[in-house]
Structure formats: C-alpha cells, structure tokens
Write an enzyme that holds these catalytic residues in place. Structure first.
Site, PDB file in Angstrom:
ATOM      1  N   GLU A   1      31.223  -9.085  16.511  1.00  0.00           N
ATOM      2  CA  GLU A   1      30.707  -9.094  15.131  1.00  0.00           C
ATOM      3  C   GLU A   1      31.654  -9.946  14.321  1.00  0.00           C
ATOM      4  O   GLU A   1      32.831  -9.602  14.200  1.00  0.00           O
ATOM      5  CB  GLU A   1      30.688  -7.667  14.578  1.00  0.00           C
ATOM      6  CG  GLU A   1      29.740  -6.738  15.289  1.00  0.00           C
ATOM      7  CD  GLU A   1      28.301  -7.163  15.145  1.00  0.00           C
ATOM      8  OE1 GLU A   1      27.958  -7.840  14.170  1.00  0.00           O
ATOM      9  OE2 GLU A   1      27.517  -6.841  16.059  1.00  0.00           O
TER      10      GLU A   1
ATOM     11  N   CYS B   1      32.929  -9.109   5.495  1.00  0.00           N
ATOM     12  CA  CYS B   1      32.202 -10.167   6.194  1.00  0.00           C
ATOM     13  C   CYS B   1      30.852 -10.384   5.544  1.00  0.00           C
ATOM     14  O   CYS B   1      30.295 -11.473   5.576  1.00  0.00           O
ATOM     15  CB  CYS B   1      32.023  -9.781   7.649  1.00  0.00           C
ATOM     16  SG  CYS B   1      31.197  -8.220   7.830  1.00  0.00           S
TER      17      CYS B   1
HETATM   18  N1  LIG Z   1      30.513  -8.969  11.350  1.00  0.00           N
HETATM   19  C1  LIG Z   1      31.266  -7.923  11.083  1.00  0.00           C
HETATM   20  O1  LIG Z   1      30.850  -6.788  11.222  1.00  0.00           O
HETATM   21  C2  LIG Z   1      32.670  -8.118  10.557  1.00  0.00           C
HETATM   22  C3  LIG Z   1      33.321  -7.014  10.018  1.00  0.00           C
HETATM   23  C4  LIG Z   1      34.611  -7.187   9.548  1.00  0.00           C
HETATM   24  C5  LIG Z   1      35.223  -8.421   9.591  1.00  0.00           C
HETATM   25  N2  LIG Z   1      34.556  -9.470  10.091  1.00  0.00           N
HETATM   26  C6  LIG Z   1      35.184 -10.784  10.120  1.00  0.00           C
HETATM   27  O2  LIG Z   1      36.541 -10.629  10.472  1.00  0.00           O
HETATM   28  C7  LIG Z   1      37.344 -11.630   9.895  1.00  0.00           C
HETATM   29  C8  LIG Z   1      38.521 -11.002   9.201  1.00  0.00           C
HETATM   30  O3  LIG Z   1      39.197 -10.158  10.072  1.00  0.00           O
HETATM   31  P1  LIG Z   1      40.552 -10.589  10.792  1.00  0.00           P
HETATM   32  O4  LIG Z   1      41.293 -11.565   9.953  1.00  0.00           O
HETATM   33  O5  LIG Z   1      41.221  -9.330  11.174  1.00  0.00           O
HETATM   34  O6  LIG Z   1      39.980 -11.346  12.063  1.00  0.00           O
HETATM   35  P2  LIG Z   1      40.767 -11.861  13.345  1.00  0.00           P
HETATM   36  O7  LIG Z   1      39.776 -12.493  14.218  1.00  0.00           O
HETATM   37  O8  LIG Z   1      41.951 -12.639  12.985  1.00  0.00           O
HETATM   38  O9  LIG Z   1      41.310 -10.540  14.010  1.00  0.00           O
HETATM   39  C9  LIG Z   1      40.464  -9.517  14.456  1.00  0.00           C
HETATM   40  C10 LIG Z   1      41.146  -8.728  15.542  1.00  0.00           C
HETATM   41  O10 LIG Z   1      41.276  -9.549  16.682  1.00  0.00           O
HETATM   42  C11 LIG Z   1      42.602  -9.532  17.144  1.00  0.00           C
HETATM   43  N3  LIG Z   1      42.866 -10.778  17.860  1.00  0.00           N
HETATM   44  C12 LIG Z   1      43.287 -11.933  17.351  1.00  0.00           C
HETATM   45  N4  LIG Z   1      43.384 -12.858  18.322  1.00  0.00           N
HETATM   46  C13 LIG Z   1      43.019 -12.262  19.477  1.00  0.00           C
HETATM   47  C14 LIG Z   1      42.878 -12.696  20.800  1.00  0.00           C
HETATM   48  N5  LIG Z   1      43.154 -13.923  21.168  1.00  0.00           N
HETATM   49  N6  LIG Z   1      42.451 -11.832  21.712  1.00  0.00           N
HETATM   50  C15 LIG Z   1      42.118 -10.581  21.358  1.00  0.00           C
HETATM   51  N7  LIG Z   1      42.251 -10.107  20.123  1.00  0.00           N
HETATM   52  C16 LIG Z   1      42.679 -10.942  19.166  1.00  0.00           C
HETATM   53  C17 LIG Z   1      43.399  -9.319  15.891  1.00  0.00           C
HETATM   54  O11 LIG Z   1      44.712  -8.874  16.190  1.00  0.00           O
HETATM   55  C18 LIG Z   1      42.560  -8.283  15.188  1.00  0.00           C
HETATM   56  O12 LIG Z   1      42.776  -7.014  15.703  1.00  0.00           O
HETATM   57  C19 LIG Z   1      36.419 -12.362   8.952  1.00  0.00           C
HETATM   58  O13 LIG Z   1      35.999 -13.542   9.529  1.00  0.00           O
HETATM   59  C20 LIG Z   1      35.254 -11.419   8.799  1.00  0.00           C
HETATM   60  O14 LIG Z   1      34.072 -12.064   8.438  1.00  0.00           O
HETATM   61  C21 LIG Z   1      33.314  -9.346  10.605  1.00  0.00           C
HETATM   62  N1  LIG Z   2      29.400  -3.354   6.874  1.00  0.00           N
HETATM   63  C1  LIG Z   2      30.089  -3.934   5.759  1.00  0.00           C
HETATM   64  C2  LIG Z   2      30.734  -5.220   6.072  1.00  0.00           C
HETATM   65  C3  LIG Z   2      31.601  -5.217   7.289  1.00  0.00           C
HETATM   66  C4  LIG Z   2      32.380  -6.474   7.339  1.00  0.00           C
HETATM   67  O1  LIG Z   2      33.382  -6.709   6.754  1.00  0.00           O
HETATM   68  C5  LIG Z   2      29.116  -4.180   4.617  1.00  0.00           C
HETATM   69  O2  LIG Z   2      27.908  -4.068   4.825  1.00  0.00           O
HETATM   70  O3  LIG Z   2      29.540  -4.520   3.528  1.00  0.00           O
END
Ligand SMILES: NC(=O)c1ccc[n+]([C@@H]2O[C@H](COP(=O)([O-])OP(=O)(O)OC[C@H]3O[C@@H](n4cnc5c(N)ncnc54)[C@H](O)[C@@H]3O)[C@@H](O)[C@H]2O)c1
Ligand SMILES: N[C@@H](CCC=O)C(=O)O
EC number: 1.2.1.88
Length: 949
Positions: free
Chosen positions: A706, A740
């Site tokens: 996600e 996100c």
């Molecule tokens: N679609 C969704 O449901 C959703 C929800 C929340 C956040 N996000 C997205 O997450 C991002 C922000 O979160 P972030 O900065 O923590 O993201 P990130 O990708 O930097 O980190 C996410 C997780 O992945 C881990 N990670 C990093 N590199 C890795 C690797 N090579 N292998 C395995 N794990 C690794 C990090 O330590 C962390 O726990 C934004 O882009 C946001 O849109 C998406």
């Molecule tokens: N589920 C959350 C978003 C998760 C991602 O950051 C929302 O709907 O706002």
C-alpha cells in the site's frame, strides 16, 4: 382535540390560497418533482457558466414529470413557472427530435436558463423575505403579513473565513439599524453565532468565545439602544455550552439591565432542552426564549455516529421531539423570567399551548416565512395572540442554497406542514398524540438509528470515540496525552535478531495455525478491548512520538480497534472450511490456512492502526508474524505488541523487530518469509518486490503493498464553495498533509476558481499551527528533520507560484501550509508528503479529459469530486482509476468496513485494508477431495429417500 381540529382546518384551507402556497401544493416537497426543484434551487443560482448550468438543469429536471403539473394550479404564476420547467425539461431531456424541443430551440438556449431562472426566483421569494433588510421590511407591510411581527435574520452558511464573519457582522449591524429605525413596528433581529466566527469550535473556545462575546455584546448594546429585540439562534449541540457561556455573559452585562429584548433559541430535539430553559430562567433578567423543534437533526445524528459517541445528544424519533417540545413549553409557560416564543407549524402543538396558556396572551408564536400560512391568522387578527415570522434576509443566490439544504436535511417529508399536503392522512392521524406514539414504542430509540456502537451490527462492534465537545472530557484528554511517557527506549534489532525472530516465528507457526480460527479471532477482539482500555496511554504515545494531533490520535486508536474486530469477524465468516459441490461419492472441501511467517512493515504516519491492521489480518489467517515498525515510531508498536501478547497472542507468534530500512531489508531477504504486508512509499515497495525475487530458489510469495499517491480533487461550478473549502482544508492540511490519502492537487473549474481560491486562502488564515498536544492545533510538526528539509526545499523552490502560505511557529519542524499554483495538471509529478497543496484549473465540459489527465500520472489512490450533478459523479465513478473515490466530502479518513482502503497502479497492489477481500491474500488455499466410496458402497446414494413413492 377540538381546538387543534379548527386550526388544522384553517391551515388546510390556507394551503390553497396565494401563489406561494399553491406552488408548494403543486410541488410537494415529498414528491420527486419537489425534491428535484429544491436540488436545482440549491445550486442553480451560483453557477456562472451556461455550459454547467445546462448540465445541472438536465440533471435535475431530466427525470421528473413536469408536464403532469402543467396548467394544473389555480395560480397563473405557478403555471407559468411550471411551463418554464416543462420547457427546460424538453430542451435538455428529450433529445433533438422532441417536438417541443424543436419548437423552443428556435428561441435559443438562453431561453431555457431564463425560464428556469424565473422558477428559481419564485422559489427564492418563497423562502427569503427580502434580498435586503429594507426589501424585507417593506414586504412585512403587505396585507398578507398584517398583524404579524418579524424576526429578521441575515442567515446563510457558517463563516469559513474571518472576512465572511466580518461581512455577516456588518449585515447584522445594518439590520439592527434598519429595524431600529421603526422600533414601534415590533420587529426584531436574530443572529447566528457560527456566522460570526469561522472557528466556532470547542477546541478553539479560548479564542472564539471571547471574540463572539464581544461581537454579541456590541450587537446587543446597539439593539438595546434602538429598543428592539435580539435573539441568538440555536447551534448544534456540540456548541451548546459555549453558546450558553456567551449568552450568559452578555445577559449579565450591567449596561443591558432593564432591556427586556435579549433572547435565545432552544432546540427541543436536544435532550438538554429542559435544563437549558431552567438555566435561562435562572439568569437575573427577562429572557425571550424561542422554542424550536431543531435545525440540524440529520447532521447531528451523523456526527454522533461518525465520532462513535456513547449515545445521541438528541431524540431519534420525531414524536419524541414533539413530546419534548410540549414538556419544555410547559416549563416555559410556568417560568418567571421567560417570555416564551413557540415556533411551530404543528396544529396540535399550538392547540396544546393555547389550552395550557388559558387566557394569557403573554407569549408569542413564531412561524417560518413561507410556511404554516393559515395557522395563525385567526389567532392574531381575531383573538389578540402574537405571532412573529422568522424571516431570512439576503441574496437569493447565497440564502436559497442554505435554506433549501436545511429543508431537505430536516426531513421535509415528516414535517407537519408537509404531512398536510399528503391527502392520505386523516385529521386523527395528523393530530395523533405524540405521547401516545412514544408510549406505544416503549420510549425506545428509532430502530433505524442504532447506537454508534452498533453501527456495523451484526458485524463488528464499532470502536468507541471521545466526545471532545465536552469540556471536562477534553481537558482530561489534554492532561493525559501530555503526561510524560515512560522513558524506556526501544532498542533496534540487528540482522542476528531478525534471523532469530524468524526462527522463533517459524517454530511457532504449526501450533498457531492449528489454533481454531474462532479462537484466534477472540484473541483479536480481546486486543481491541485492551486498546480501548489503554486509549489515553496510546494516544499520548501517538502525540509525543508521531506528533499526531489529539483528534488524529483518537482516530488512530479507534482504527486499530476497528481493524482487530473487523478482521476477527471476517476470519470467522470467511476462513472456515467450505464444502464444495461435486459428483456423488465424493467430499470436496476448501481450506484457507496460514501460509507461514509473514513480515509486516509499517510506516510512521499510522504507527498503530496500519502497523496493527496488517499484523492482525496476518494473525487471524493463521500466520505468525515478524513485525517491523517505522524507525520513527517504535514505541507505539512495542506497546501494541505487548497488548497483543496480553490478549493471548503467543509470544513467538508475534515478534517485534524495531529498526530502519536495513532491518526491513534483512527481514524480507529471509527466504522463510511466506508473505510481506507493506505500507509505505512506492519506491520502498519496489525495492521489496525486487528483493523477494532475488533468490531464484525462493518460492514466489505474496506482497501486499500500500503506497502513496498524487491525489486530486475536482471541483465544478455547481459545488458549494463553503463545503469545498472545508473539505479541501481537511483533506490537504489535516495530519500536516502526512496521509497517503491527502489531497495534493486541487482542480477547480476555471469559472469559479477565483471565488474558491479566495475563500480557501481565507480558510488557511484560520489554521493554527502548534504543539500536537494542544487541542486548538490544526497542523502539527512534520515527522522528522529529513522530511522537513525535503518539503521546505521543494516549497522554497516554488516561491514565485505561491498563492498563499501561513505563518509557522519559529521553533519546531513546522512546514507552513502552502498553496501553489500550477499551469497544468501534468506539472505535479510526485507525491509531496506534507501540507503542500497545488491548484490548477480545468474548463467546463472537460470532466472526462481532466480525470484522464490525473489517471495518466499512474497513481491511483484517492480522488475527490465536488459537484451537484449526478451525471458528473457517474462519470467519475466510471472513469477515475483510483481505489477510493470521495464525492462531495473530504477524501481522508477511510473507515474500516465502510470504505475499504487502498490504491491501484503505482499506489498499491490491493487487496484493500478493512475490506472483505483482504484476509484471503494472507491465506494459502487447499482443496481436499475424498472419494467416500473407496472402500466400496456409496452410503449417501444407497440411503436416498425415495421421495414418498
Ligand atoms: N497506501 C497506504 O495505505 C499508505 C498508508 C500510509 C503511508 N503510505 C505511504 O507511505 C509513505 C510514507 O511512509 P514512510 O516514509 O514511512 O515510507 P517508507 O517507504 O520510507 O517506509 C515504510 C517502511 O518501510 C521500511 N523500509 C524502508 N526501506 C526498506 C527496505 N528496503 N526493505 C524493507 N523495508 C524498508 C521503513 O523502515 C518503514 O518501516 C508515503 O509515500 C505514503 O503515501 C501509504
Ligand atoms: N486510511 C487513511 C490513510 C492511510 C495513509 O496514510 C485515510 O483514509 O486517510
């Protein structure tokens, strides 16, 4: 009741007189034509461009049968309005071949808009007393209003900006001046506090209550000097206590002693109505109290559900409100210091009050302009009773939208006047005693309005919210979330610890996967209960570790609990072995089992909800889990894992491995990992996908990713700017834009862009940046220095395109919310994960193209649309390539089980979290087929019943 019967007869007779009543008769608000007209009236006057106006007309008039109304009314005016609608319908709805269309089209397209405009003008006159206070006062002098007084209100939307609030304040000053110039006429003015401050909220009470008190004092002093009355309108129940503070302070002003014109409205639908009246009676002065049934019923019911409160602050049955009204009315008649004003169109209510009041005339009735004609004329003109008309004043464009929405929202169908229009109801039915009605249902709540806790019944129990409009609750919460945390640090894992964790989780897998799914589900439900029991502690960690605001922290705990309960229910419902059909002599069963050890990898922005959601799903499906939180938020994860163990998850079935990317990489590199549930950036998701495929000998395992998005909201010219701006501010700036789902790209139809952007800029001025543990904070700091530097560098580089930014505190990682102009949709190419909003325009008639341009970015997480045109919503539904589409609302805050969440394309793999297909991805599917006849003889077949022959 004889008296009521007489009033009812008068009321009924009056419904046939005058064009206003005839219009309402012809287009009953509970008919599809009536609702179509109201919906058209709500939007039409604010649409500046002909293209969208035509689409709106087509949309609203298209399905209704206007011809059936043509020439039916006794009123020429009503008939000519009907012809306008017939013509409009013909032009927009009959295709090119309709004869009427051919005839009329010779007159040109503007003709249809003029015809509809004329119908709208009639509706404006029905609901609005006058466009200016002078026009309204002149209208009050007309014969139909003879004997009545008025309370004028410069009504409209609640203020969104300080400029709006100032404009409303000046309008009230002008109204008091004008009404005061003829004080002998007995008219008065009503004020709405939410029009006077853009942030009339409990969380901002230290700022808005003094400001509103000062404004109300100024208006009251002016009204007292002019010798006219001033009444404070009712607000939603969440604002009640603030309203009472403001009213109480003004009521006690020594300078207003001796002025008996001050007053307030009380909503009978509120359960606190009687104590409020007792409070008003206890003020050391005369108070004019206007008793109304209630103005925000459906939005208050919804708010209570959305916030997961324990119970409704208002009655759920209309009859219960009627009973409450009578009980409060009796109190008011008996009160020493109250001058009652009974606002009602209900003949039974009026008759009851007349009976209770005996010979007294020391009170007044009130009715809404445009409603209840006939009910009071005889009482006023022949029997010396007083009745005041509540008279909205303002431009039709602004006011009609507001009034129509109120009307639609407040159950036009069930209101007394509209019941009258239904010929099917007898006098006895219409005048049925509400006390008897409520007694007949044992005083119970309406069956279709369950308690918020039961919203998802018979599925999962809804999580508990917190009522932060209750000041003691708010203050206790503020203390709790700011209390120092237990300082024990969480030590990051090293690669040895990761391997050891996978060893243990692999060893624990057989026992955990053999645990019946019902038991695993029960453990998750216990975990949900524990989360709620430890809510304040968990919120404190969210505030202090992840810099979440108080509101977001409540949401975090609630979502985590919802995930646990939802997946527990889903596990029971979906993961049991299923018998499948086949030939006789064979038993076929499908088993959904755990796959082995899952890695769950979470982001910092939902460090509890997403961390636990992924983990809970993996666990209930029978997997063991090694869970890696984001390095910024290990504490909340450690607490969640401890609570999971306390709930009954075996120690080795769930193991926490704190750390950063290297720990995540070590985990996903372990060939024993049977699946990865990851939430974070698109770049990391791709890295993980590659890592999982690196070793050729390793099985191909599922990856649920996600990720982020470039989320757009499209706004057309039918949308209500006030709603748009509120939803934009929430979607783009709440959580400091670190969701996100957050809005990154606002696309406004060019014809209304200036208006919307201007209002948005004003709304941005009302944002408060500050400490996350301060309830008044809208935007807290971003998560860390790296994020701050990234966002600020980008923002600084766009300076020449800023349309608006706001001041931030000097200290701390505050990124100022900023609005950046773009020339083209294509100019935004990546997700900026903070409170930075881009805005561009699109041209009327290019909705599909605009959606396609957003789709072309390749992301597909959330999209918003604000439009009153149903066809536009259909287009968005069919063409937007996003996982979550939000129409006429904000685009954040997906609720487990209601809005399964997750994107497509670069935004994620699916399946959606909190949705019915999620658990399957965590399972392996095994089909078992048994030949039940292998030892000879098909018992089932041989023992078949012969069916009675
Ligand atoms: N679609 C969704 O449901 C959703 C929800 C929340 C956040 N996000 C997205 O997450 C991002 C922000 O979160 P972030 O900065 O923590 O993201 P990130 O990708 O930097 O980190 C996410 C997780 O992945 C881990 N990670 C990093 N590199 C890795 C690797 N090579 N292998 C395995 N794990 C690794 C990090 O330590 C962390 O726990 C934004 O882009 C946001 O849109 C998406
Ligand atoms: N589920 C959350 C978003 C998760 C991602 O950051 C929302 O709907 O706002």
């Amino acid at each position: 009741m004889g008296h009521a019967g007489g009033l009812l007869a008068d009321l009924r007779a009056a419904q046939g007189r005058g064009w206003v009543n005839q219009f309402l008769q012809e287009y009953r608000l509970n008919s599809s034509e009536g609702v179509a007209l109201l919906s058209l009236a709500e939007a039409f006057l604010r649409v500046p461009d002909p293209e969208t106006a035509d689409l709106l007309i087509a949309d609203k008039l298209g399905d209704a049968d206007w011809r059936a109304h043509a020439g039916r009314s006794n009123s020429r005016l009503v008939n000519s309005a009907t012809w306008g609608l017939v013509v409009g319908r013909a032009l927009v709805g009959e295709g090119d071949q309709g004869p009427l269309r051919r005839l009329i089209s010779r007159a040109g397209e503007p003709f249809v808009r003029q015809a509809v405009g004329a119908a709208m003008k009639m509706m404006g006159e029905i609901f609005v007393m006058g466009r200016t206070i002078d026009e309204a006062m002149r209208r009050m002098k007309k014969p139909e209003n003879k004997g009545f007084t008025a309370s004028f209100d410069m009504l409209g939307e609640a203020a969104r900006t300080f400029a709006d609030a100032d404009r409303y304040f000046q309008a009230y000053v002008g109204a008091i001046e004008a009404v005061g110039s003829d004080a002998a006429a007995g008219h008065s003015v009503s004020v709405k506090l939410s029009a006077l401050h853009p942030r009339y909220e409990v969380a901002r009470r230290h700022e808005c209550v003094p400001a509103l008190t000062e404004m109300l004092e100024a208006l009251a002093v002016q009204a007292a000097a002019k010798g006219i009355a001033l009444t404070v309108d009712a607000e939603e129940s969440e604002r009640l206590e603030m309203s009472l503070d403001i009213i109480g302070t003004v009521a006690a002003l020594p300078g207003l002693k001796g002025w008996d014109g001050f007053g307030m409205a009380v909503q009978a639908y509120g359960k606190r109505a009687r104590p409020v009246v007792a409070w008003a009676n206890g003020l050391d002065r005369i108070m004019n109290v206007r008793l109304v049934k209630g103005a925000y019923w459906d939005s208050e019911i919804k708010r209570t559900q959305v916030e997961g409160l324990v119970d409704y602050p208002l009655f759920t049955r209309k009859a219960a409100t009627d009973v409450s009204y009578l009980a409060v009315a009796r109190d008011m008649l008996a009160a020493e210091n109250i001058r009652p004003a009974f606002a009602s169109h209900n003949a039974l209510t009026v008759a009851t009050i007349l009976e209770w009041a005996g010979n007294s005339r020391d009170f007044e009735f009130q009715r809404l302009h445009g409603m209840g004609d006939g009910l009071y004329e005889r009482l006023v003109r022949e029997q010396g009773y007083h009745c005041r008309i509540y008279a909205p004043v303002g431009g039709h464009r602004d006011l009609l939208a507001y009034l129509v929405r109120r009307l639609l929202e407040n159950g036009a169908n069930s209101s007394f006047v509209h019941q009258l229009a239904g010929e099917r109801l007898s006098e006895a039915e219409i005048l049925a005693d509400p006390v008897a009605k409520i007694a007949a249902v044992g005083g119970t709540r309406h069956a279709s309005i369950p308690l918020p806790r039961d919203l998802f019944a018979p599925g999962h129990r809804n999580s508990e919210g917190l009522d932060l409009s209750d000041v003691p609750t708010l203050e206790a919460t503020v203390r709790a979330v700011n209390a120092p945390l237990d300082a024990a640090p969480v030590v990051p894992a090293d690669s040895g610890a990761v391997t050891a964790a996978v060893d243990r989780a692999a060893a624990a897998f057989p026992a955990w996967s053999a645990t019946p799914v019902g038991e695993r589900a029960a453990i998750l439900e216990r975990l949900a209960d524990l989360l709620e029991r430890h809510r304040e502690e968990l919120m404190a960690i969210c505030v202090q570790e992840a810099f979440k605001t108080i509101g977001d922290s409540i949401g975090e705990v609630r979502e985590a609990a919802d995930f646990c309960r939802y997946y527990a229910g889903e596990g029971r419902a979906r993961l049991m072995p299923q018998e499948l059909p086949g030939p006789t002599g064979e038993r076929n069963t499908l088993h959904l089992d755990g796959r082995g050890v899952w890695a769950t990898i979470a982001p910092w922005n939902f460090p509890l909800a997403i961390f636990l959601g992924q983990t809970a799903a993996a666990l209930v499906a029978g997997n063991t889990v090694v869970a890696k939180p984001a390095p910024q938020t290990p504490r909340i994860a450690a607490r969640a894992v401890a609570l999971a163990h306390e709930a009954g998850v075996p120690q080795d079935a769930l193991i926490l491995v704190p750390g950063g990317p290297e720990v995540g990489a070590a985990l996903t590199a372990d060939a024993r990992i049977a699946g990865v549930a990851f939430t974070g950036s698109t770049a990391t998701a791709k890295r993980i996908a590659r890592a999982l495929l690196e070793d050729d000998d390793r099985p191909i395992v599922p990856l649920i990713a996600e990720t982020g998005g470039i989320n757009a909201m499209i706004v057309d010219s039918t949308a209500l700017p006030e709603q748009v701006v509120a939803d934009v501010a929430t979607s783009a700036f709440r959580s400091a834009g670190q969701r996100c789902s957050a809005l990154r790209l606002l696309l406004v139809q060019a014809d209304v862009a200036d208006t919307v952007i201007e209002m948005l800029k004003g709304a941005m001025d009302t944002l408060r940046l500050g400490a996350p543990g301060d309830p008044a904070t809208d935007v807290g700091p971003v998560i860390d220095r790296a994020a701050y530097d990234r966002l600020m560098t980008y923002r600084d580089g766009t300076r020449e395109r800023w349309l608006k930014t706001v001041a931030a505190p000097g200290e701390g990682l505050f990124v100022p919310p900023t609005l950046i102009r773009l020339d083209r949709v294509e100019d935004l190419q990546q997700e900026w994960f903070g409170p930075i909003l881009h805005v561009a325009t699109w041209d009327a008639g290019t909705l599909s193209e605009t959606i396609a341009r957003v789709n072309a970015k390749g992301y597909g997480l959330t999209m918003g649309l604000h439009s009153r045109i149903a066809r536009a919503a259909e287009v968005a539904e069919a063409e937007a390539a996003v996982g979550n589409l939000y129409i006429n609302r904000s685009m954040i805050g997906a609720v487990v089980g209601s809005q399964p969440f997750g994107g497509e394309g670069l935004s994620g793999t699916g399946p959606k979290a909190g949705g019915p297909h999620y658990l399957y991805r965590f399972c392996t599917e095994r089909a078992v087929s048994v030949d039940t006849t292998s030892a000879g003889g098909n018992a089932t077949l041989l023992s078949l019943d012969e069916g009675g022959i």
